[in-house]
Design an enzyme around this catalytic site. Sequence first.
Site, mmCIF file in Angstrom:
data_model
loop_
_atom_site.group_PDB
_atom_site.id
_atom_site.type_symbol
_atom_site.label_atom_id
_atom_site.label_comp_id
_atom_site.label_asym_id
_atom_site.label_seq_id
_atom_site.Cartn_x
_atom_site.Cartn_y
_atom_site.Cartn_z
ATOM 1 N N CYS A 1 0.841 -1.199 0.000
ATOM 2 C CA CYS A 1 0.000 0.000 0.000
ATOM 3 C C CYS A 1 0.881 1.256 0.000
ATOM 4 O O CYS A 1 1.816 1.341 0.785
ATOM 5 C CB CYS A 1 -0.895 0.036 1.234
ATOM 6 S SG CYS A 1 -2.187 -1.226 1.247
ATOM 7 N N GLN B 1 -11.711 -9.363 -12.395
ATOM 8 C CA GLN B 1 -11.493 -8.080 -11.715
ATOM 9 C C GLN B 1 -11.322 -8.308 -10.219
ATOM 10 O O GLN B 1 -12.046 -9.104 -9.621
ATOM 11 C CB GLN B 1 -12.681 -7.142 -11.964
ATOM 12 C CG GLN B 1 -12.904 -6.798 -13.438
ATOM 13 C CD GLN B 1 -11.865 -5.868 -14.012
ATOM 14 O OE1 GLN B 1 -11.064 -5.270 -13.289
ATOM 15 N NE2 GLN B 1 -11.845 -5.746 -15.323
ATOM 16 N N GLU C 1 -9.513 -13.115 -26.964
ATOM 17 C CA GLU C 1 -8.783 -13.356 -25.726
ATOM 18 C C GLU C 1 -7.698 -14.399 -26.000
ATOM 19 O O GLU C 1 -7.961 -15.403 -26.658
ATOM 20 C CB GLU C 1 -9.766 -13.839 -24.632
ATOM 21 C CG GLU C 1 -9.125 -14.408 -23.395
ATOM 22 C CD GLU C 1 -8.189 -13.449 -22.658
ATOM 23 O OE1 GLU C 1 -8.534 -12.257 -22.497
ATOM 24 O OE2 GLU C 1 -7.099 -13.898 -22.256
ATOM 25 N N CYS D 1 -5.963 0.010 -16.650
ATOM 26 C CA CYS D 1 -5.463 -0.023 -15.278
ATOM 27 C C CYS D 1 -4.170 0.781 -15.148
ATOM 28 O O CYS D 1 -3.664 0.930 -14.033
ATOM 29 C CB CYS D 1 -5.278 -1.455 -14.798
ATOM 30 S SG CYS D 1 -4.125 -2.388 -15.788
HETATM 31 C C1 SAM Z 1 -7.196 -6.491 -17.923
HETATM 32 S S1 SAM Z 1 -7.675 -8.118 -18.400
HETATM 33 C C2 SAM Z 1 -9.330 -7.816 -18.915
HETATM 34 C C3 SAM Z 1 -10.231 -9.004 -18.995
HETATM 35 C C4 SAM Z 1 -11.737 -8.704 -19.131
HETATM 36 N N1 SAM Z 1 -12.010 -7.608 -20.028
HETATM 37 C C5 SAM Z 1 -12.370 -8.468 -17.775
HETATM 38 O O1 SAM Z 1 -12.663 -7.311 -17.446
HETATM 39 O O2 SAM Z 1 -12.567 -9.427 -17.025
HETATM 40 C C6 SAM Z 1 -6.776 -8.295 -19.865
HETATM 41 C C7 SAM Z 1 -6.996 -9.616 -20.603
HETATM 42 O O3 SAM Z 1 -6.218 -9.590 -21.808
HETATM 43 C C8 SAM Z 1 -5.661 -10.871 -22.023
HETATM 44 N N2 SAM Z 1 -4.519 -10.608 -22.905
HETATM 45 C C9 SAM Z 1 -3.306 -10.118 -22.590
HETATM 46 N N3 SAM Z 1 -2.582 -9.888 -23.705
HETATM 47 C C10 SAM Z 1 -3.375 -10.246 -24.749
HETATM 48 C C11 SAM Z 1 -3.207 -10.199 -26.161
HETATM 49 N N4 SAM Z 1 -2.088 -9.759 -26.716
HETATM 50 N N5 SAM Z 1 -4.241 -10.592 -26.930
HETATM 51 C C12 SAM Z 1 -5.396 -11.057 -26.375
HETATM 52 N N6 SAM Z 1 -5.605 -11.106 -25.040
HETATM 53 C C13 SAM Z 1 -4.605 -10.696 -24.239
HETATM 54 C C14 SAM Z 1 -5.363 -11.409 -20.655
HETATM 55 O O4 SAM Z 1 -5.312 -12.808 -20.682
HETATM 56 C C15 SAM Z 1 -6.553 -10.864 -19.857
HETATM 57 O O5 SAM Z 1 -7.606 -11.785 -19.868
#
Ligand code: SAM
Length: 390
Positions: free
Chosen positions: A85, A224, A277, A348
């Site tokens: 933190c 999340q 994804e 994020c």
């Molecule tokens: C911030 S998370 C968001 C997931 C979803 N939108 C949610 O809110 O639950 C980012 C996602 O992107 C996927 N990811 C990371 N790099 C990627 C890429 N180059 N192409 C496709 N998916 C990717 C990760 O596996 C992850 O599930």
Amino acid sequence: MMLLDQIELTVGAVAHGGHCVARIGEPPGRVVFVRHALPGERVIAEITEVHPGYLRADAVTILSASPDRVEPPCPFAGPDRCGGCDLQHAAPAAQREWKAAVVREQLARLAGLPDFPVQVEALPGGPMGELLGWRTRVRYAVDATGRAGLLKHRSHEVVPIDRCRIAHPNIQALPVTDRLWPSTDSIETVAPSAGDALVIENEVPVQERALGREWTLPARAFWQVHPAAPDTFAAAVLDLLKPRSGETAWDLYGGAGLFAAALAPAVGPTGRVTIVEADPRGVSAARTALADLPQIRVVPAKVENALRGRLTGPVDLVVLDPPRTGAGRAVTHAVIAAAPRAVAYVACDPAALARDVRTFRDAGWRLADLRAYDAFPMTHHIESIALLTP
Ligand SMILES: C[S@@+](CC[C@H](N)C(=O)[O-])C[C@H]1O[C@@H](n2cnc3c(N)ncnc32)[C@H](O)[C@@H]1O
């Protein structure tokens, strides 16, 4: 390396990364990134790192305190203790203003948008209030003697703790820090929204609920972290994009399909939502959980590859929710080429968001709206959802 030199300084504005900026020496002065301080405070800071262009330091004695300073609720927070933190010493409203200032500064510096209005909203709190007990995934580090704790800031040193105050109450109740863990260097825990909290072993499945639906996904797959985040973010995306019946949408970096699940009923049976994804665990969870929504299809691919191949525009709406590094120029250009009427960019990292907003702006798009959420209280992290339109 720990250098124990101390300097007295006046703390300036917040900067991205959980610290404030101060300057020492003859103007313009050398930059010092000071943690555990608040803007305007006069402090004695201990120098922790020396770099050619800047120093890092921890405020160890507060000579004149900001009115926003509070006693940290966690005894392990502070200089040379747990690094988890950064903002335990700041009042709730001051934490949100800190994060708003960081997003504003990143948009000004990296997106060329000075004075873009940013306000940070709190997410609904749980039984431990707004700031504590929210973290549904906690990774503990284990030291050489087998004790579980959390890491110091920018260090591999494990700080033994009794419990992590920002962890979900069900994670705080798990027997993790009161026993030894020989032969491992980390322990991962999860408190899913449905079912008991657990120490993750192998690919154990957990149940998560959001949008009145249920997902089953491996405990280490992306979900999340704040319990209120899925519903809040999905509602924000719908509110920003205003999907219409029959429209087509892409949910890029879709994970288990949270945003697709929100978009699908809005575009209806004549619309189409495509999730892209890369993680097979997210792909499989999305396919199972959203099987009742025939307008959704899941493309198991990296977004950058899908946009060069199977995924062709035009499309009406795009959700971009990339990892911390951001979507990047190639993906952003490919999204622009698909000519959507609106993009919701869920971020994020405000620096990555601001860089990609710059790419949109250079192509003639505008940042039409931005919502920011305190989805990670007590830390400097912040979630932003931006609306981009041509
Ligand atoms: C911030 S998370 C968001 C997931 C979803 N939108 C949610 O809110 O639950 C980012 C996602 O992107 C996927 N990811 C990371 N790099 C990627 C890429 N180059 N192409 C496709 N998916 C990717 C990760 O596996 C992850 O599930």
